[in-house]
Design a protein around this motif. Structure first.
Motif, mmCIF file in Angstrom:
data_model
loop_
_atom_site.group_PDB
_atom_site.id
_atom_site.type_symbol
_atom_site.label_atom_id
_atom_site.label_comp_id
_atom_site.label_asym_id
_atom_site.label_seq_id
_atom_site.Cartn_x
_atom_site.Cartn_y
_atom_site.Cartn_z
ATOM 1 N N ILE A 52 14.694 3.371 9.308
ATOM 2 C CA ILE A 52 13.780 3.207 8.181
ATOM 3 C C ILE A 52 13.794 1.753 7.717
ATOM 4 N N LYS A 53 12.627 1.158 7.679
ATOM 5 C CA LYS A 53 12.484 -0.233 7.250
ATOM 6 C C LYS A 53 11.659 -0.277 5.964
ATOM 7 N N LYS A 54 12.177 -1.007 4.996
ATOM 8 C CA LYS A 54 11.498 -1.144 3.719
ATOM 9 C C LYS A 54 10.604 -2.392 3.760
ATOM 10 N N LEU A 109 -1.030 1.404 7.363
ATOM 11 C CA LEU A 109 0.376 1.644 7.031
ATOM 12 C C LEU A 109 0.642 3.128 6.798
ATOM 13 N N GLU A 110 -0.285 3.808 6.173
ATOM 14 C CA GLU A 110 -0.120 5.245 5.933
ATOM 15 C C GLU A 110 -0.230 6.052 7.224
ATOM 16 N N GLU A 111 -1.180 5.681 8.076
ATOM 17 C CA GLU A 111 -1.371 6.423 9.322
ATOM 18 C C GLU A 111 -0.186 6.248 10.274
ATOM 19 N N ASN A 112 0.419 5.080 10.276
ATOM 20 C CA ASN A 112 1.486 4.777 11.230
ATOM 21 C C ASN A 112 2.844 4.625 10.547
ATOM 22 N N ALA A 113 3.034 5.338 9.450
ATOM 23 C CA ALA A 113 4.293 5.228 8.706
ATOM 24 C C ALA A 113 5.488 5.729 9.504
ATOM 25 N N HIS A 114 5.244 6.577 10.509
ATOM 26 C CA HIS A 114 6.338 7.124 11.312
ATOM 27 C C HIS A 114 6.738 6.206 12.457
ATOM 28 N N HIS A 115 5.966 5.166 12.731
ATOM 29 C CA HIS A 115 6.290 4.248 13.821
ATOM 30 C C HIS A 115 7.494 3.388 13.444
ATOM 31 N N GLU A 116 8.297 3.057 14.440
ATOM 32 C CA GLU A 116 9.469 2.219 14.189
ATOM 33 C C GLU A 116 9.033 0.781 13.949
ATOM 34 N N LEU A 117 9.716 0.121 13.012
ATOM 35 C CA LEU A 117 9.385 -1.258 12.659
ATOM 36 C C LEU A 117 10.661 -2.091 12.712
ATOM 37 N N THR A 118 10.832 -2.817 13.798
ATOM 38 C CA THR A 118 11.996 -3.689 13.949
ATOM 39 C C THR A 118 11.613 -5.131 14.240
ATOM 40 N N THR A 119 10.398 -5.358 14.732
ATOM 41 C CA THR A 119 9.962 -6.709 15.084
ATOM 42 C C THR A 119 8.592 -6.977 14.488
ATOM 43 N N VAL A 120 8.179 -8.232 14.564
ATOM 44 C CA VAL A 120 6.853 -8.607 14.074
ATOM 45 C C VAL A 120 5.765 -7.963 14.940
#
Length: 448
Positions: A166-168, A190-201
């Motif tokens: 989880i990334k804030k 952001l709402e549609e893809n809120a479940h996607h992992e976010l670690t990089t730009v």
């Protein structure tokens, strides 16, 4: 704070221990706060437990009057309603206290010192601007923006992205300045893809639905709060990522290739002069290598006879075509640039400067390349890095190879076709509902 049935509290305890028993930094300790016994669940790598307990004991607990630490700015009490919420609270660095009679509370503790303080920027050189830079802490970065922009129109929305990690993130924009369709486009993605992992730009751009392959960046990255504030004033949406010391402004437009938001610090004449220089450097960095091959091998008749003879003499003794010659030197320049970035700062510039000078002199004396080519490609490299950001320079570095190959095949017509194609490519790009060839996100010149 909430009071649950003791059986529910026991199931919460077993659930926490079962979920995190393999995490070596997950601890459960029996603590005493103001004479009351509690079980404290927390991650020792995120929570400074001794300091937190010291503050709580100084405040004290009165069970009849509820908790009295609400007056402390660093403490906030939240009521968990499910086991999954307890998991999320722990992973975000909260402290969970389980007491007698079904007492359950989640506390914002004193955190471990994991973030560096506000420092000077490392990757950008601000002129006539503040020398503070973003850090890895999201709240600190938001505070830097609020300190520089005192406005009730500044909107900051905090969201969580990802399922496993989880990334804030924080969505920042200026109400009444940013176009509503831009805000709506970013929020929808952001709402549609809120479940996607976010670690990089790159993950962030994919979540926002930007093209995977593009010659130019669809965002502006900066570690300067001053530049971020100017981006907000220019109608852009800024996204801040927790544990990332850069702010990303959306969308990028064509003028961002040669203009920076900090140009407004200079007098108007000086500002226009700088932007003209950067625009010329953009054209030179793309066309110079291809133009060398065109005038040397494909269409030498475009030169005056005296200049054509001088160019031909400069290649006397070079054993291969001008295309191979240009590619060889370009590859060496790319290696020098990458070595400068990767080597330690205290020795990198010295080694690459000495290596570049010695290598350039040796390769010319060995008749592997011409003197004129060294001048042309060094000028192209310098022009490339006169652009406003490193990310913009990368796209230009890539496209000049396309121009070089097309020019070597089709001559001056190939060079012109490559320039026309890149303009058509820019015209086809649309980011966050804004065409890339827009002059301003606000619909008017941002500096006026």
């Amino acid at each position: 704070m909430q009071h649950f049935d003791p059986e529910i509290v026991q199931s919460l305890e077993s659930g926490l221990q079962e979920r995190f028993h393999q995490r070596s930094d997950f601890l459960c300790k029996h603590v005493v706060i103001a004479g009351e016994k509690f079980k404290a669940y927390y991650f020792r790598t995120l929570v400074n437990l001794p300091k937190t307990l010291s503050i709580l004991n100084q405040i004290g607990i009165d069970r009849k009057n509820d908790l009295k630490w609400n007056s402390i700015h660093s403490m906030e009490v939240d009521a968990p309603v499910s086991l999954n919420e307890l998991y999320n609270h722990l992973l975000r660095g909260k402290l969970i206290l389980l007491g007698q009679e079904g007492f359950v509370t989640v506390i914002e503790p004193e955190h471990a010192e994991l973030s560096r303080p506000v420092m000077s920027p490392n990757s950008e050189n601000p002129l006539q601007s503040a020398f503070d830079a973003f850090t890895e802490d999201l709240d600190t970065n938001i505070g830097l923006i609020r300190k520089k922009m005192i406005s009730d129109q500044l909107v900051i929305e905090t969201r969580s992205v990802g399922s496993q990690s989880i990334k804030k993130i924080a969505l920042v924009y200026l109400k009444g300045t940013t176009l509503p369709e831009v805000i709506e486009s970013v929020e929808k993605k952001l709402e549609e893809n809120a479940h996607h992992e976010l670690t990089t730009v790159r993950d962030l751009t994919q979540i926002l639905g930007h093209p995977k392959f593009t010659l130019i960046p669809t965002y502006i990255s900066s570690e300067l709060p001053e530049e971020t504030v100017q981006n907000l004033l220019n109608g852009k949406v800024v996204i801040l990522m927790d544990q990332f010391s850069f702010a990303f402004a959306f969308p990028a437009i064509v003028s961002d290739l040669w203009s920076t938001t900090l140009d407004v610090q200079y007098p108007l004449l000086f500002q226009q002069f700088l932007r003209t220089i950067r625009g010329a450097s953009l054209l030179l960095s793309v066309t110079l290598p291809g133009l060398y091959v065109v005038l040397n091998s494909v269409n030498p008749e475009l030169l005056r006879i005296q200049l054509a003879i001088t160019v031909a003499k400069s290649r006397e003794g070079v054993p291969y075509p001008s295309l191979i010659e240009a590619l060889l030197v370009l590859l060496l320049l790319e290696l020098i640039v990458e070595a400068t970035i990767r080597l330690p700062k205290n020795i990198g510039p010295t080694i690459t400067m000495i290596g570049g000078i010695l290598l350039g002199q040796a390769i010319v004396q060995a008749k592997l390349v011409s003197n004129l080519l060294i001048i042309i490609l060094v000028a192209s490299a310098i022009s490339n890095f006169a652009l406003t950001s490193y990310m913009n320079a990368v796209g230009v570095r890539l496209y000049k190879y396309v121009v070089l190959v097309v020019s070597s095949i089709f001559g001056i017509w190939g060079l012109e076709a490559a320039l026309v194609w890149v303009i058509l490519y820019f015209a086809s790009l649309t980011t966050c509902t804004v065409p890339y060839l827009s002059w301003s996100v606000k619909g008017k010149t941002a500096d006026e």
